[in-house]
Write an enzyme that holds these catalytic residues in place. Structure first.
Site, PDB file in Angstrom:
ATOM      1  N   LEU A 134       0.866  -1.169   0.000  1.00  0.00           N
ATOM      2  CA  LEU A 134       0.000   0.000   0.000  1.00  0.00           C
ATOM      3  C   LEU A 134       0.908   1.226   0.000  1.00  0.00           C
ATOM      4  CD1 LEU A 134      -2.708  -0.897   2.704  1.00  0.00           C
ATOM      5  CD2 LEU A 134      -2.931  -1.061   0.216  1.00  0.00           C
ATOM      6  N   ASP A 135       0.472   2.305  -0.669  1.00  0.00           N
ATOM      7  CA  ASP A 135       1.256   3.536  -0.672  1.00  0.00           C
ATOM      8  C   ASP A 135       1.425   4.060   0.752  1.00  0.00           C
ATOM      9  OD1 ASP A 135       1.244   3.375  -3.425  1.00  0.00           O
ATOM     10  OD2 ASP A 135      -0.465   4.731  -3.661  1.00  0.00           O
ATOM     11  N   LYS A 136       2.433   4.860   0.956  1.00  0.00           N
ATOM     12  CA  LYS A 136       2.744   5.401   2.274  1.00  0.00           C
ATOM     13  C   LYS A 136       1.517   6.023   2.937  1.00  0.00           C
ATOM     14  CE  LYS A 136       5.439   9.010   4.579  1.00  0.00           C
ATOM     15  NZ  LYS A 136       6.414  10.117   4.414  1.00  0.00           N
TER      16      LYS A 136
END
Length: 298
Positions: A134-136
């Site tokens: 998942l993106d930051k």
């Protein structure tokens, strides 16, 4: 790396720029090809070679290019489920999944190494146990493999698109249709290497969405990515002129403190029992607060 149908006829250098980690630069690719460190089916090719379906492309990366020391850290993580094969967690927004050269502490991997004492080395030293990301600034549910058997099984499920993924997203404006499919190919941005962009020569990407609720200047919707491209939902919402609220990379970054994207449900076959299982990550407080604010017209 094996060439997929959507990548056929790409120049070798462009293929590599799409596939390799963004930490590796354009100049590195060009130099590697020039020095014979890139092969196609074990044959050295030139940058203008057009890749074919099923080609196996290899690039030699010096070991010091990924010399990152990863240490266990006592970081609290929200465990949703855990057994001998897998651990399912609720990743908070603001946390990177695995270390990168510029950020080698405070990641989910650092926390997992502390929580799971025998995780190190599963699936690689830099990303132990990681089968998806998942993106930051995206929060939500993630599954991590605790042994090589589970890692191989789950990796194949993601590759074969057997995994069910559902996200909640707050996007700017009122999405016209209550339900729809977005099918737009995605490739890495030709100039800004940290971004992805719609591209005719990119890899196919499909996202289904359903509107949950309209607000005066925003829409709450469910997004179901059928493929797993980098930044897929964020790019697709931008492409239909409804960027995710708070997304600084693909929108104006306004309307929220971070991108309002949450991986709320994940379903897959348990690697050992083959039973279909689903997990839900509750909506974080900052997401709830943003909904309350836009509901009141703030």
């Amino acid at each position: 790396m094996t060439v997929e149908k959507s990548e056929v006829n790409l120049r070798l250098d462009l293929f590599l720029l799409q596939r390799i980690p963004k930490a590796i630069s354009r100049s590195f690719v060009q130099r590697a090809i020039k020095e014979g460190k890139v092969t196609v089916n074990d044959v050295i090719r030139k940058p203008n070679y057009r890749v074919k379906f099923g080609d196996v492309v290899k690039i030699s990366i010096p070991s010091n290019a990924q010399s990152i020391s990863i240490e266990p850290e006592p970081i609290q993580i929200g465990v949703i489920y855990e057994d001998e094969d897998i651990i399912v967690v609720n990743k908070p927004a603001g946390m990177i999944v695995h270390p990168i050269p510029s950020h080698n502490s405070g990641t989910l991997v650092n926390a997992l190494l502390y929580h799971c004492k025998d995780l190190k080395g599963i699936g690689g030293e830099l990303r132990p146990g990681i089968v998806h990301r998942l993106d930051k600034d995206t929060s939500g549910v993630m599954v991590v493999a605790k042994n090589d058997f589970a890692h191989h099984n789950l990796s194949n499920q993601f590759k074969d698109r057997k995994v069910f993924k559902m996200y909640l997203a707050l996007v700017s404006g009122k999405v016209e249709h209550l339900e729809g499919d977005i099918q737009i190919s995605i490739a890495r941005h030709p100039v800004l290497r940290t971004k992805m962009a719609a591209s005719e020569i990119g890899r196919i990407a499909v996202t289904h969405y359903k509107v949950i609720k309209y607000f005066e200047h925003a829409t709450l919707l469910m997004a179901f990515p059928k493929t797993g491209r980098t930044h897929q939902i964020r790019v697709h919402m931008k492409c239909i002129n409804h960027p995710i609220l708070g997304d600084k990379l693909y929108g104006k970054g306004s309307g929220a403190s971070r991108q309002m994207l949450h991986a709320t449900k994940l379903g897959f076959y348990h690697p050992r029992t083959h039973e279909w299982i689903e997990f839900i990550a509750p909506l974080p407080e900052d997401f709830k607060e943003t909904i309350r604010l836009i509901s009141s017209g703030v």
